[in-house]
Design an enzyme around this catalytic site. Structure first.
Site, PDB file in Angstrom:
ATOM      1  N   LEU A  64       0.797  -1.224   0.000  1.00 55.50           N
ATOM      2  CA  LEU A  64       0.000   0.000   0.000  1.00 55.50           C
ATOM      3  C   LEU A  64       0.829   1.274   0.000  1.00 55.50           C
ATOM      4  O   LEU A  64       0.296   2.372   0.174  1.00 55.50           O
ATOM      5  CB  LEU A  64      -0.986  -0.018   1.180  1.00 55.50           C
ATOM      6  CG  LEU A  64      -1.944  -1.217   1.182  1.00 55.50           C
ATOM      7  CD1 LEU A  64      -2.845  -1.179   2.398  1.00 55.50           C
ATOM      8  CD2 LEU A  64      -2.754  -1.288  -0.097  1.00 55.50           C
ATOM      9  N   CYS A  65       2.135   1.150  -0.221  1.00 57.83           N
ATOM     10  CA  CYS A  65       3.004   2.334  -0.304  1.00 57.83           C
ATOM     11  C   CYS A  65       2.902   2.967  -1.684  1.00 57.83           C
ATOM     12  O   CYS A  65       2.813   2.275  -2.694  1.00 57.83           O
ATOM     13  CB  CYS A  65       4.464   1.940  -0.060  1.00 57.83           C
ATOM     14  SG  CYS A  65       4.856   1.642   1.657  1.00 57.83           S
ATOM     15  N   HIS A  66       2.937   4.294  -1.706  1.00 53.74           N
ATOM     16  CA  HIS A  66       2.943   5.027  -2.965  1.00 53.74           C
ATOM     17  C   HIS A  66       4.348   5.002  -3.563  1.00 53.74           C
ATOM     18  O   HIS A  66       5.335   5.119  -2.821  1.00 53.74           O
ATOM     19  CB  HIS A  66       2.544   6.487  -2.735  1.00 53.74           C
ATOM     20  CG  HIS A  66       1.128   6.659  -2.332  1.00 53.74           C
ATOM     21  ND1 HIS A  66       0.707   6.549  -1.024  1.00 53.74           N
ATOM     22  CD2 HIS A  66       0.017   6.924  -3.062  1.00 53.74           C
ATOM     23  CE1 HIS A  66      -0.591   6.743  -0.969  1.00 53.74           C
ATOM     24  NE2 HIS A  66      -1.037   6.972  -2.185  1.00 53.74           N
ATOM     25  N   MET A  73       8.620   4.448   5.357  1.00 54.86           N
ATOM     26  CA  MET A  73       8.764   3.067   4.898  1.00 54.86           C
ATOM     27  C   MET A  73      10.006   2.892   4.028  1.00 54.86           C
ATOM     28  O   MET A  73      10.665   1.850   4.073  1.00 54.86           O
ATOM     29  CB  MET A  73       7.509   2.612   4.142  1.00 54.86           C
ATOM     30  CG  MET A  73       6.267   2.525   5.015  1.00 54.86           C
ATOM     31  SD  MET A  73       6.493   1.565   6.541  1.00 54.86           S
ATOM     32  CE  MET A  73       6.944  -0.028   5.892  1.00 54.86           C
ATOM     33  N   ASP A  76      23.889 -11.658   4.564  1.00 53.87           N
ATOM     34  CA  ASP A  76      24.193 -12.525   3.423  1.00 53.87           C
ATOM     35  C   ASP A  76      25.692 -12.610   3.168  1.00 53.87           C
ATOM     36  O   ASP A  76      26.222 -13.691   2.915  1.00 53.87           O
ATOM     37  CB  ASP A  76      23.481 -12.010   2.174  1.00 53.87           C
ATOM     38  CG  ASP A  76      23.796 -12.859   0.955  1.00 53.87           C
ATOM     39  OD1 ASP A  76      23.606 -14.101   1.026  1.00 53.87           O
ATOM     40  OD2 ASP A  76      24.240 -12.302  -0.063  1.00 53.87           O
TER      41      ASP A  76
END
Length: 167
Positions: free
Chosen positions: A78-80, A116, A131
């Protein structure tokens, strides 16, 4: 049913939706997020000396964090999508404690915040360190992913309060 007044990404019926930002006034917005990588002192030394077989851990983690910030809307439903004006990822190494503090800063001139994006940048930088170091320290931990500060928007400036133990 969820009280939709408290959640911006939930409509009156409780369904998830993307917030309409078309009526918001564009402005300068910035967010800083952090994460901590906990490993061993010898791993920090290897990172500082560029002694890991996979290469320059911090350079790769920095680029990964920047790339992740730019792709946040592809990862968080739901992020723009945002035209970021700044993304920086920095590292503070503490060999004695075996810690790497990651700080990610994102900025935009726009109608919605970049919290975000900063959180995604810090998270992916930490995952990249994991990693690249897992062969020498499979027990490496990622901790404390959190928003530290944000500016802009209708709520203005917000900064995380320091705990008494942190002072």
């Amino acid at each position: 049913m969820t009280d939709s007044k408290n959640f911006t990404h939930v409509d009156a019926q409780g369904a998830a939706h993307m917030v309409d930002i078309s009526g918001k006034v564009p402005g300068q917005r910035q967010a800083i997020a952090v994460a901590t990588v906990q490993t061993r002192p010898d791993v920090i030394q290897l990172i500082e000396e560029n002694g890991l077989k996979k290469g320059d851990v911090l350079a790769v983690a920095r680029v990964a964090g920047i790339m992740a910030a730019k792709r946040t809307s592809d990862l968080i439903p739901l992020c723009h999508p945002l035209a970021l004006t700044k993304v920086s990822v920095s590292f503070q190494l503490d060999q004695a404690s075996g810690q790497i503090e990651i700080s990610a800063c994102c900025a935009v001139q726009g109608q919605t915040g970049v919290e975000m994006e900063a959180l995604t940048a810090a998270s992916v930088a930490a995952l990249t360190i994991h990693d690249m170091c897992k062969a020498v320290d499979p027990a490496l931990q990622i901790n404390g992913i959190q928003l530290q500060e944000k500016t802009g928007g209708k709520r203005g400036h917000w900064q995380r309060e320091q705990n008494h133990a942190d002072s």
